[in-house]
Design an enzyme around this catalytic site. Sequence first.
Site, PDB file in Angstrom:
ATOM      1  N   GLY A  22       0.808  -1.209   0.000  1.00  0.00           N
ATOM      2  CA  GLY A  22       0.000   0.000   0.000  1.00  0.00           C
ATOM      3  C   GLY A  22       0.841   1.259   0.000  1.00  0.00           C
ATOM      4  N   ASN A  73       1.630   3.467  -2.460  1.00  0.00           N
ATOM      5  CA  ASN A  73       1.477   4.507  -3.478  1.00  0.00           C
ATOM      6  C   ASN A  73       0.885   5.792  -2.919  1.00  0.00           C
ATOM      7  OD1 ASN A  73      -0.985   2.842  -3.328  1.00  0.00           O
ATOM      8  ND2 ASN A  73      -1.790   4.315  -4.805  1.00  0.00           N
ATOM      9  N   THR A  74       0.430   5.773  -1.662  1.00  0.00           N
ATOM     10  CA  THR A  74      -0.199   6.949  -1.080  1.00  0.00           C
ATOM     11  C   THR A  74      -0.088   6.913   0.433  1.00  0.00           C
ATOM     12  OG1 THR A  74      -2.229   8.288  -1.090  1.00  0.00           O
ATOM     13  CG2 THR A  74      -2.499   5.918  -0.875  1.00  0.00           C
ATOM     14  N   GLY A 113       1.963   4.613   3.666  1.00  0.00           N
ATOM     15  CA  GLY A 113       2.861   3.711   2.960  1.00  0.00           C
ATOM     16  C   GLY A 113       3.837   4.458   2.083  1.00  0.00           C
ATOM     17  N   TYR A 159     -13.763  -3.461  11.371  1.00  0.00           N
ATOM     18  CA  TYR A 159     -12.437  -2.843  11.368  1.00  0.00           C
ATOM     19  C   TYR A 159     -11.692  -3.178  12.661  1.00  0.00           C
ATOM     20  CZ  TYR A 159      -8.785   0.726  10.992  1.00  0.00           C
ATOM     21  OH  TYR A 159      -7.569   1.368  10.920  1.00  0.00           O
TER      22      TYR A 159
END
Length: 307
Positions: free
Chosen positions: A22, A24-25, A28, A172
């Site tokens: 994760g 790419n944004t 992360g 969650y």
Amino acid sequence: MSGNWTEQHIPDQRGRVAIVTGANTGLGFETARMLAARGAAVVLAVRDVDKGKQAAARITGDVTVQALDLTSLDSIRSAAADLRAAHPRIDLLINNAGVMYTPRQTTADGFELQFGTNHLGHFALTGLLLDRLLPVPGSRVVTVSSTGHRIRAAIHFDDLQWERSYSRIGAYGQAKLANLMFTYELQRRLAPHGTTIAVAAHPGVSNTELARHTPAALRLPITWLAPLLTQKPEMGALPTLRAATDPAVTGGQYYGPGNRWGTRGYPKPVTSSPDSHDQDVQRRLWTVSEELTGVTFPAVAPQQTNS
């Protein structure tokens, strides 16, 4: 150590290989960026390769992109095969990717999306890559949990996939509790090997797109309190980075922001809920996770010691 732990405390990472899911944004991306800045060869393991390439272009250093969809066991196995072929040794596996408060959905394999992505996907990936970490002195598996592991959180073995009723907050909480229980059980199994350790971290309340599915009833209060509670992604990534790189870290620790509420601040060792330390539940969750994913950890045997 004294003082606040910052990006400047990250040791030289030259010669080390780090895989960040994760990446790419958000958290992360910041984790990957800071590791690369210290010389690590960083793999952005991401679902959207195009976005991964765009992220890689914004990072200075040795950065590559690997397709990985944690909602698909086929994708996880394919990614693990690619990573094993490209990297005979792995120093850091950072299980960062996640989803939060999503409406009820299922993964390609029929798992509830939050449990399937946040826990089962990372469980499977770790099991498939672990033999690349075990021979490497100082290697670590860092799994990102959340303060949400305390909120309406339990491992619902009678309905793991929330098929009878669904609570996006409860689901969650279950997934993030599972992240911690996985870390603690993995550390007990790794301890006899003496090389790889398992550590957990949480980012506090960070201003990232992860929270885009927050229920409407919570969104307005959070918006009002945001200046007091939240922090930028580069601060939210520091607990993960400390867990991954600080030489003083020991297996089974949990790192998070240092303010009283655990929402923001510089990283330090923190405590997790009493429920997260239930070894019987940890072992049962491990067994169920192996059964659901079809991934076993043959190199690490269960340990019966008390935490």
